[in-house]
Design a protein around this motif. Structure first.
Motif, PDB file in Angstrom:
ATOM      1  N   VAL A 182      24.742   7.847  -3.847  1.00  0.00           N
ATOM      2  CA  VAL A 182      23.530   8.050  -3.072  1.00  0.00           C
ATOM      3  C   VAL A 182      23.409   6.957  -2.027  1.00  0.00           C
ATOM      4  O   VAL A 182      23.528   5.772  -2.329  1.00  0.00           O
ATOM      5  CB  VAL A 182      22.296   8.032  -3.984  1.00  0.00           C
ATOM      6  CG1 VAL A 182      21.028   8.042  -3.167  1.00  0.00           C
ATOM      7  CG2 VAL A 182      22.327   9.223  -4.909  1.00  0.00           C
TER       8      VAL A 182
ATOM      9  N   ALA B 294      15.040   8.873 -16.860  1.00  0.00           N
ATOM     10  CA  ALA B 294      16.366   8.428 -16.415  1.00  0.00           C
ATOM     11  C   ALA B 294      16.450   6.913 -16.536  1.00  0.00           C
ATOM     12  O   ALA B 294      17.435   6.367 -17.049  1.00  0.00           O
ATOM     13  CB  ALA B 294      16.611   8.859 -14.976  1.00  0.00           C
ATOM     14  N   ILE B 295      15.382   6.246 -16.101  1.00  0.00           N
ATOM     15  CA  ILE B 295      15.358   4.783 -16.201  1.00  0.00           C
ATOM     16  C   ILE B 295      15.372   4.358 -17.667  1.00  0.00           C
ATOM     17  O   ILE B 295      16.097   3.447 -18.067  1.00  0.00           O
ATOM     18  CB  ILE B 295      14.113   4.216 -15.492  1.00  0.00           C
ATOM     19  CG1 ILE B 295      14.144   4.605 -14.011  1.00  0.00           C
ATOM     20  CG2 ILE B 295      14.035   2.709 -15.648  1.00  0.00           C
ATOM     21  CD1 ILE B 295      12.892   4.211 -13.252  1.00  0.00           C
TER      22      ILE B 295
ATOM     23  N   CYS C 155      17.986   2.461 -11.854  1.00  0.00           N
ATOM     24  CA  CYS C 155      19.112   2.845 -12.708  1.00  0.00           C
ATOM     25  C   CYS C 155      20.383   2.121 -12.299  1.00  0.00           C
ATOM     26  O   CYS C 155      21.166   1.692 -13.143  1.00  0.00           O
ATOM     27  CB  CYS C 155      19.343   4.345 -12.652  1.00  0.00           C
ATOM     28  SG  CYS C 155      18.114   5.251 -13.596  1.00  0.00           S
ATOM     29  N   LYS C 156      20.574   1.989 -10.988  1.00  0.00           N
ATOM     30  CA  LYS C 156      21.793   1.320 -10.552  1.00  0.00           C
ATOM     31  C   LYS C 156      21.779  -0.154 -10.934  1.00  0.00           C
ATOM     32  O   LYS C 156      22.819  -0.723 -11.274  1.00  0.00           O
ATOM     33  CB  LYS C 156      21.975   1.484  -9.041  1.00  0.00           C
ATOM     34  CG  LYS C 156      22.449   2.885  -8.653  1.00  0.00           C
ATOM     35  CD  LYS C 156      22.730   2.963  -7.171  1.00  0.00           C
ATOM     36  CE  LYS C 156      23.364   4.291  -6.795  1.00  0.00           C
ATOM     37  NZ  LYS C 156      23.918   4.243  -5.435  1.00  0.00           N
TER      38      LYS C 156
ATOM     39  N   SER D  78      25.997   0.138  -5.322  1.00  0.00           N
ATOM     40  CA  SER D  78      27.125   0.924  -5.836  1.00  0.00           C
ATOM     41  C   SER D  78      28.425   0.186  -5.587  1.00  0.00           C
ATOM     42  O   SER D  78      29.303   0.131  -6.451  1.00  0.00           O
ATOM     43  CB  SER D  78      27.190   2.293  -5.154  1.00  0.00           C
ATOM     44  OG  SER D  78      26.034   3.019  -5.422  1.00  0.00           O
TER      45      SER D  78
ATOM     46  N   THR E  55      20.108   0.082  -2.251  1.00  0.00           N
ATOM     47  CA  THR E  55      20.570   1.228  -3.032  1.00  0.00           C
ATOM     48  C   THR E  55      22.035   1.528  -2.742  1.00  0.00           C
ATOM     49  O   THR E  55      22.809   1.820  -3.649  1.00  0.00           O
ATOM     50  CB  THR E  55      19.721   2.471  -2.703  1.00  0.00           C
ATOM     51  OG1 THR E  55      18.344   2.112  -2.838  1.00  0.00           O
ATOM     52  CG2 THR E  55      20.028   3.610  -3.635  1.00  0.00           C
ATOM     53  N   ALA E  56      22.406   1.463  -1.463  1.00  0.00           N
ATOM     54  CA  ALA E  56      23.794   1.760  -1.119  1.00  0.00           C
ATOM     55  C   ALA E  56      24.709   0.620  -1.538  1.00  0.00           C
ATOM     56  O   ALA E  56      25.762   0.843  -2.143  1.00  0.00           O
ATOM     57  CB  ALA E  56      23.911   2.015   0.380  1.00  0.00           C
TER      58      ALA E  56
ATOM     59  N   LEU F 162      19.888  12.759 -16.015  1.00  0.00           N
ATOM     60  CA  LEU F 162      18.563  13.111 -15.498  1.00  0.00           C
ATOM     61  C   LEU F 162      18.457  12.765 -14.012  1.00  0.00           C
ATOM     62  O   LEU F 162      17.877  13.509 -13.218  1.00  0.00           O
ATOM     63  CB  LEU F 162      17.479  12.369 -16.272  1.00  0.00           C
ATOM     64  CG  LEU F 162      17.264  12.857 -17.705  1.00  0.00           C
ATOM     65  CD1 LEU F 162      16.285  11.946 -18.427  1.00  0.00           C
ATOM     66  CD2 LEU F 162      16.745  14.288 -17.700  1.00  0.00           C
ATOM     67  N   LEU F 163      19.069  11.646 -13.664  1.00  0.00           N
ATOM     68  CA  LEU F 163      19.012  11.238 -12.276  1.00  0.00           C
ATOM     69  C   LEU F 163      19.822  12.210 -11.418  1.00  0.00           C
ATOM     70  O   LEU F 163      19.465  12.507 -10.278  1.00  0.00           O
ATOM     71  CB  LEU F 163      19.567   9.816 -12.157  1.00  0.00           C
ATOM     72  CG  LEU F 163      18.933   8.941 -11.104  1.00  0.00           C
ATOM     73  CD1 LEU F 163      17.425   8.944 -11.215  1.00  0.00           C
ATOM     74  CD2 LEU F 163      19.453   7.526 -11.241  1.00  0.00           C
TER      75      LEU F 163
ATOM     76  N   ARG G 219      22.649  -0.319 -14.476  1.00  0.00           N
ATOM     77  CA  ARG G 219      24.078  -0.042 -14.639  1.00  0.00           C
ATOM     78  C   ARG G 219      24.917  -1.263 -14.263  1.00  0.00           C
ATOM     79  O   ARG G 219      25.874  -1.615 -14.959  1.00  0.00           O
ATOM     80  CB  ARG G 219      24.435   1.165 -13.771  1.00  0.00           C
ATOM     81  CG  ARG G 219      25.886   1.407 -13.443  1.00  0.00           C
ATOM     82  CD  ARG G 219      26.754   1.697 -14.642  1.00  0.00           C
ATOM     83  NE  ARG G 219      26.127   2.540 -15.619  1.00  0.00           N
ATOM     84  CZ  ARG G 219      26.016   3.846 -15.513  1.00  0.00           C
ATOM     85  NH1 ARG G 219      26.505   4.453 -14.466  1.00  0.00           N
ATOM     86  NH2 ARG G 219      25.443   4.540 -16.451  1.00  0.00           N
TER      87      ARG G 219
ATOM     88  N   PRO H 292      13.481   5.061  -8.704  1.00  0.00           N
ATOM     89  CA  PRO H 292      14.295   5.354  -9.899  1.00  0.00           C
ATOM     90  C   PRO H 292      15.795   5.163  -9.675  1.00  0.00           C
ATOM     91  O   PRO H 292      16.486   4.681 -10.556  1.00  0.00           O
ATOM     92  CB  PRO H 292      13.969   6.820 -10.205  1.00  0.00           C
ATOM     93  CG  PRO H 292      13.406   7.378  -8.950  1.00  0.00           C
ATOM     94  CD  PRO H 292      12.743   6.239  -8.244  1.00  0.00           C
ATOM     95  N   TRP H 293      16.289   5.530  -8.488  1.00  0.00           N
ATOM     96  CA  TRP H 293      17.737   5.402  -8.271  1.00  0.00           C
ATOM     97  C   TRP H 293      18.168   3.950  -8.294  1.00  0.00           C
ATOM     98  O   TRP H 293      19.137   3.600  -8.944  1.00  0.00           O
ATOM     99  CB  TRP H 293      18.137   6.054  -6.943  1.00  0.00           C
ATOM    100  CG  TRP H 293      18.298   7.530  -7.085  1.00  0.00           C
ATOM    101  CD1 TRP H 293      19.399   8.161  -7.564  1.00  0.00           C
ATOM    102  CD2 TRP H 293      17.345   8.540  -6.771  1.00  0.00           C
ATOM    103  NE1 TRP H 293      19.185   9.524  -7.573  1.00  0.00           N
ATOM    104  CE2 TRP H 293      17.939   9.784  -7.095  1.00  0.00           C
ATOM    105  CE3 TRP H 293      16.049   8.527  -6.263  1.00  0.00           C
ATOM    106  CZ2 TRP H 293      17.283  11.005  -6.918  1.00  0.00           C
ATOM    107  CZ3 TRP H 293      15.388   9.732  -6.087  1.00  0.00           C
ATOM    108  CH2 TRP H 293      15.993  10.959  -6.411  1.00  0.00           C
TER     109      TRP H 293
ATOM    110  N   PHE I 261      16.610   5.927 -20.287  1.00  0.00           N
ATOM    111  CA  PHE I 261      17.935   6.091 -20.899  1.00  0.00           C
ATOM    112  C   PHE I 261      18.905   5.023 -20.409  1.00  0.00           C
ATOM    113  O   PHE I 261      19.743   4.535 -21.169  1.00  0.00           O
ATOM    114  CB  PHE I 261      18.496   7.487 -20.619  1.00  0.00           C
ATOM    115  CG  PHE I 261      17.996   8.519 -21.582  1.00  0.00           C
ATOM    116  CD1 PHE I 261      18.448   8.531 -22.894  1.00  0.00           C
ATOM    117  CD2 PHE I 261      17.066   9.464 -21.198  1.00  0.00           C
ATOM    118  CE1 PHE I 261      17.975   9.469 -23.801  1.00  0.00           C
ATOM    119  CE2 PHE I 261      16.598  10.404 -22.087  1.00  0.00           C
ATOM    120  CZ  PHE I 261      17.046  10.417 -23.396  1.00  0.00           C
ATOM    121  N   GLU I 262      18.782   4.670 -19.140  1.00  0.00           N
ATOM    122  CA  GLU I 262      19.674   3.645 -18.612  1.00  0.00           C
ATOM    123  C   GLU I 262      19.352   2.293 -19.260  1.00  0.00           C
ATOM    124  O   GLU I 262      20.254   1.524 -19.582  1.00  0.00           O
ATOM    125  CB  GLU I 262      19.507   3.569 -17.084  1.00  0.00           C
ATOM    126  CG  GLU I 262      20.725   3.106 -16.343  1.00  0.00           C
ATOM    127  CD  GLU I 262      21.961   3.963 -16.564  1.00  0.00           C
ATOM    128  OE1 GLU I 262      21.942   5.130 -16.153  1.00  0.00           O
ATOM    129  OE2 GLU I 262      22.941   3.460 -17.129  1.00  0.00           O
TER     130      GLU I 262
ATOM    131  N   ASN J 130      24.132   8.925 -15.045  1.00  0.00           N
ATOM    132  CA  ASN J 130      22.877   9.337 -15.653  1.00  0.00           C
ATOM    133  C   ASN J 130      22.564  10.807 -15.346  1.00  0.00           C
ATOM    134  O   ASN J 130      22.410  11.195 -14.192  1.00  0.00           O
ATOM    135  CB  ASN J 130      21.785   8.422 -15.070  1.00  0.00           C
ATOM    136  CG  ASN J 130      20.510   8.492 -15.829  1.00  0.00           C
ATOM    137  OD1 ASN J 130      20.002   9.575 -16.092  1.00  0.00           O
ATOM    138  ND2 ASN J 130      19.985   7.342 -16.193  1.00  0.00           N
TER     139      ASN J 130
END
Lengths: 904, 157
Positions: free
Chosen positions: B123, A308-309, A259-260, A209, A205-206, B78-79, A263, A255-256, A311-312, B76
């Motif tokens: 995050v 959120a997912i 989405c990333k 980005s 996750t980190a 919502l996120l 992205r 979810p995070w 929409f991404e 995003n």
């Protein structure tokens, strides 16, 4: 005071905070704070050495005071001392203070960096994390210089703890954003990309980005991340909601991270590898399918994370814009959201559909929701949702629904919020013009616009309606009739009077046959508004009156009477008085023929970009205009972003000096300002301070060979130049804009020879007389002794030749690079024209990234040839460029780089 | 990325400010004023998103506190709402039924928790367990060390 104070409660701090909270007034609060500051100051200055705890407590109090909004000018040193405490709690407060309050005091930064360095090498993960957090929080250039090379090492080292890796990844990202030149991934690239495979979800996750940001800047080096991201995404999407343990958020797996990943994929085109692509399409389908499943929880967090997912994923589908099936499914899904009870979802669906509307695959599907969107515009309680609905209507508008949409927007305008009226007006005006099939509808629409929201109708809008009416004779009669009717209203907006005055002045004759709108009736109607109007409108009306005298001789006496009365001919406003006097005189002494010539109907305006479209773009930024719109305009031959090349404003003030050429009438040329480049030009002025405007004009000619160099109310200087190898010829045209003769007119063109930039300039003196309205020409022969950018010769070469030469020029001083913000349009065609204008050859199919430009050329001078290679990498999203030059002569790269960076 | 996070009360009193990019103090004050004015003026049951300059503002009210998060345009929404929620959960877990007063009196803790969750506007760790564990671990470290040092006099003012 709360009973619970976890960890080590600092009682003194709690007491202080309560005191502040109990203060009844701002004054009392300030008094209490000053008392505390005095106390802390004396403690810090006192002879007795403070123990760590007290130091921590006082630093914490200072921090609290600062966060209340007061200035703190001491305590930094004590905070820095805390950094090297070996008690975690003291260190932590020290770092917090530094993170919140750091300033670029270089002495302190050095000390802070030292403490950080110690903690980074301590191998104690908690200390390392604290140090990394601090670097990320401050993110200054000094810190980047100190740590940018160390952090990648920590990030990829095998024995680094997961939590430290996470902090290191994001810390590096922060430094990369502040100082991209200092963060060199090079050898680490592939190991960083492989963090996508890390077992620890937190690390992924980190790290992602960081990877996303690096991929945006160097897509090629990081492209292996695509397949890794797809397989990671596919594992998450297909996992059951319990598989990922604590990374499942309200029954939604990671979810995070999802989405990333989605992205990250948006940084690249669709995967070329069929298997990878198939897997990805499967993921996207699964995400769309899940949106249809019943929710696993009633909690809003569950639906937010899930959507959120979604929409991404839709963003990615739109980004690819190549899968009609997915695009239409996305559109249907968004259509359902348009009627959802959650305001947030309605808002996002409207927003997302705006982008879908510009895809050829989904435009029609979006259009089917028109009724729902119109309904949203009428009934949504929240203005930001209504705004989105208006945006979407604008985006989905085309010839088939323009009348309906414009009508709806007009009716909405009657009650629209003030905050969005101006933009709505522009949008209505643009749609009306763009989709006008019959121009009477267009005229009706604009007049309605003025009637409903006159205050928000900017000049651009009413200028435009006049331009169109003047250019199209089939609508002139209708326009005259309609404004005449609109002016009947007892209270009509001043903008209506302006349009009415202009149109009746030009075309009032077309309706004069009807006794109800006879010339005198028209005049009286206009004049009845006169006294309520502002000066500019009155001035316009006076011009309309003199036009009336020409159109309708029978109104002459009445109008002369009006012009002759004191309130006109003695008006305190100079402009009005002058018009009244001149028009009166003109009407009395000029013959009908002369009058008819002077007051002839306005000729058609040259076709150009709609001024209102330009205004909307200016207002909303380049992203605001949808793709279809841009294409439409190209087809119509309108130049979209010609702003940068437009001739100088006629009212521009005379500016005395510029880099290239110096001209001054009569007065001798003074010494060049220090460091002012090559040739000095002094332009026609009372030698005011150096104004930047002519200089700007000069820079325009780096990529262009002719145009206006200077212009004011008296004089226009044009320039035209041609270059062959090391010889150039420059023509200067001096135009006298006045009606009187310029006597003893003298131009000194002075070339100042710079040490590296040498030009031989020969000029012939010009005639000392310039007749009014005439133009004279002066020729300058130029020989380039050393290098000068205009003496470029294009060099065509194939891709491998280019790369071979590029590599040959690899010494650091041969390369110059600059990253800069776009100053002008980033439109591809405009960029191409500029690069060709420079004189280099534009090489296609060399750079693997089609967005980039690669050029090659040779600068010819008398004694030598300098080969130059150029690479320009636009980043439309960031509105930035990276420009790299490699030349066979060192100083040239640098100079060219600086010169060219101002051109884009 | 995220640009800043502000926590303020219904009366517009700022309770926490976190800036993820360098901004001058003057600019900060202006932004704080803009945000409180904009967010507090919103009608109930409006959507949680606002456009502001080139950023999106995501806000949500928890009891007496407004959480207001500014994100870049392509992020995003919502996120972002769930980032706020996760932060609230983390505070709640740490303080046990967190209230505005906890954040006022233990502002430094609120910052520490945020640093464990978000770094540089991105995050870092979404697992509630892991974040809580590392906060608790550092609390242990603190208690142990404070207990060990006998020369401190907590009452000294």
């Amino acid at each position: 005071m709360p009973a619970v104070s976890k960890g080590d409660g600092m009682r003194g701090l709690a007491v202080f905070i309560s005191d502040i909270r109990n203060c009844k007034s701002k004054e009392a609060e300030i008094k209490r704070i000053n008392k505390e500051l005095a106390n802390i100051r004396s403690k810090f200055k006192g002879d007795k050495a403070l123990d760590g705890y007290s130091k921590k407590k006082y630093v914490c109090k200072l921090l609290f005071i600062f966060l209340l909004g007061h200035d703190i000018d001491f305590g930094h040193m004590e905070a820095v001392n805390l950094l090297s405490s070996n008690k975690y709690t003291e260190k932590q407060i020290g770092y917090l203070f530094i993170s919140v309050l750091v300033n670029s005091n270089s002495e302190l930064i050095r000390l802070i960096n030292n403490a950080i360095k110690n903690d980074l090498s301590s191998r104690n993960p908690t200390f390392m994390c604290l140090a990394l957090h601090c670097i990320a929080n401050v993110g200054s250039r000094e810190m980047a210089e100190a740590f940018a090379s160390e952090i990648p090492r920590i990030l990829v080292a095998g024995d680094t703890m997961d939590s430290v890796k996470q902090s290191a990844a994001l810390c590096l990202l922060r430094l990369y954003k502040t100082s991209p030149d200092l963060v060199l991934m090079g050898e680490w690239t592939s190991r960083v990309v492989h963090l996508l495979n890390d077992q620890h979800m937190g690390v992924v996750t980190a790290a992602i980005s960081l990877i996303t940001c690096l991929s945006q800047k160097n897509p090629d080096e990081f492209k292996t991340c695509v397949s890794l991201a797809v397989s990671r995404l596919s594992r998450i999407v297909s996992s059951a909601s319990t598989d990922l343990q604590d990374y499942t958020y309200y029954f939604v797996p990671a979810p995070w991270l999802s989405c990333k990943l989605l992205r990250l994929l948006q940084c690249y085109p669709p995967p070329e590898d069929g298997a990878v692509k198939g897997r990805l399409v499967e993921c996207l389908e699964t995400i769309l399918n899940k949106a249809q499943e019943p929710p696993k929880s009633k909690k809003v967090q569950h639906s937010n994370a899930k959507n959120a997912i979604l929409f991404e994923a839709i963003s990615l589908i739109i980004h690819y814009d190549s899968e009609p099936n997915l695009l239409v499914r996305a559109c249907n899904q968004l259509g359902q959201f348009l009627q959802h009870r959650e305001t947030n979802l309605r808002y996002l669906a409207l927003e997302s559909m705006c982008t879908l509307a510009s895809s050829e695959f989904s435009h029609e599907a979006v259009k089917t929701h028109i009724e729902t969107v119109i309904n949203a515009l009428k009934t949504e309680r929240d203005v930001s949702v209504r705004q989105r609905a208006a945006d979407l209507l604008y985006a989905m508008c085309d010839r088939s629904n323009a009348k309906q949409i414009v009508a709806e927007m007009l009716s909405y305008l009657e009650t629209a919020d003030y905050s969005i009226r101006e933009e709505m007006v522009l949008k209505v005006a643009i749609l009306a013009e763009k989709y006008a099939v019959d121009y009477s509808w267009y005229v009706d629409t604009i007049l309605n616009l003025i009637r409903i929201a006159g205050d928000y109708v900017s000049e651009e809008v009413w200028y435009r309606v006049i331009q169109i009416v003047i250019n199209r004779d089939d609508v002139q009669g209708y326009a005259a009739k309609t404004v005449f009717e609109a002016l009947q209203a007892p209270a009509c907006h001043e903008n209506m009077v302006k349009v009415g005055g202009y149109i009746l002045g030009e075309f009032g004759n077309l309706i004069a046959g009807d006794p109800r709108s006879s010339p005198l009736v028209q005049f009286n109607l206009l004049h009845s508004k006169f006294h309520l109007c502002s000066v500019p409108t009155r001035a316009l009306l006076l011009s309309a009156y003199i036009k009336f005298i020409n159109l309708f001789p029978e109104t002459k006496a009445t109008i002369q009477e009006v012009l002759r009365c004191d309130s006109q001919i003695r008006n305190s406003d100079v402009e009005l008085q002058q018009r009244a006097v001149e028009y009166l005189k003109l009407s009395s002494i000029a013959s009908t023929d002369v009058l008819a010539t002077v007051l002839e109907e306005m000729p058609p305006f040259p076709e150009r970009e709609s001024s209102i479209l330009a205004k909307l773009k200016k207002k909303k930024g380049p992203g605001a205009v949808s793709v279809t719109e841009l294409e439409d305009n190209k087809r119509e031959g309108g130049e979209l972003n010609g702003g940068g090349d437009r001739g100088p404003d006629t009212a521009s003030t005379p500016s005395p000096s510029a880099d290239l050429l110096g001209i001054r009438s009569a007065a001798p040329v003074g010494p060049a300002p220090a460091g002012a480049g090559s040739l000095l030009v002094d332009v026609f002025s009372e030698a005011g301070p150096a104004a930047p405007s002519t200089r700007r004009h000069f820079y325009r000619f780096v990529c262009k060979n002719n145009g206006v160099l200077f212009e004011n109310q008296l004089l226009q200087i044009g320039i035209k130049s041609e270059y062959r190898q090391n010889l150039g010829r420059m023509y200067l045209f001096y135009g006298n804009k006045t009606s009187v003769q310029f006597a003893s007119f003298m131009f000194c063109v002075v070339a100042l020879l710079d040490t590296w930039l040498q030009l031989n300039v020969q000029t012939k003196q010009v005639e000392p007389l310039v007749e009014g309205g005439a133009q004279i020409q002066q020729v300058l022969n130029i020989e380039c002794l050393t290098d000068f950018s205009d003496f470029f010769q294009p060099t065509e070469m194939a891709s491998n030749d280019f790369f071979q030469r590029w590599k040959q020029l690899s010494q650091p001083q041969q390369e110059a690079q600059k990253i800069f913000k776009a100053n002008h349009s980033m439109d591809t065609e405009v960029l191409k024209a500029k690069l060709l204008g420079l004189g280099t050859a534009l090489l296609d199919n060399v750079d693997p990234n089609p967005e980039n430009f690669v050029c090659a050329g040779v600068i010819q001078t008398k004694s030598q040839q300098v080969g130059c290679l150029l690479r320009l990498e636009p980043n439309a999203q960031a509105q930035m460029y990276r420009l790299t030059l490699r030349c066979s002569k060192d100083s040239v790269s640098k100079r060219l780089c600086e010169l060219l960076a101002q051109q884009f | 990325m995220m640009r800043f996070l502000l926590l303020f009360s219904r009366q517009g009193k700022l309770r926490l400010q976190k800036w993820f990019t360098p901004i001058s103090e003057r600019e900060k004050k202006k932004i704080i004023r803009d945000m409180t004015n904009m967010v507090l003026a919103r009608q109930p049951r409006s959507c949680n998103f606002l456009d502001w300059k080139d950023l999106k503002i995501i806000y949500k009210r928890y009891a007496s506190l407004y959480f207001c998060l500014a994100i870049e345009n392509q992020e995003n929404e919502l996120l972002a709402l769930e980032i706020i929620h996760r932060y609230v959960e983390l505070l709640d877990k740490y303080f046990g039924n967190v209230c505005e007063l906890d954040i006022i009196f233990n502002f430094e803790k609120a910052y520490f928790i945020l640093d464990e969750f978000i770094i540089g506007g991105e995050v870092q760790e979404t697992s509630k367990q892991i974040v809580n564990r590392s906060i608790e671990a550092s609390d242990m470290l603190q208690e142990f060390q404070v207990g060990a040092s006998t020369d401190t006099s907590p009452m000294s003012e």
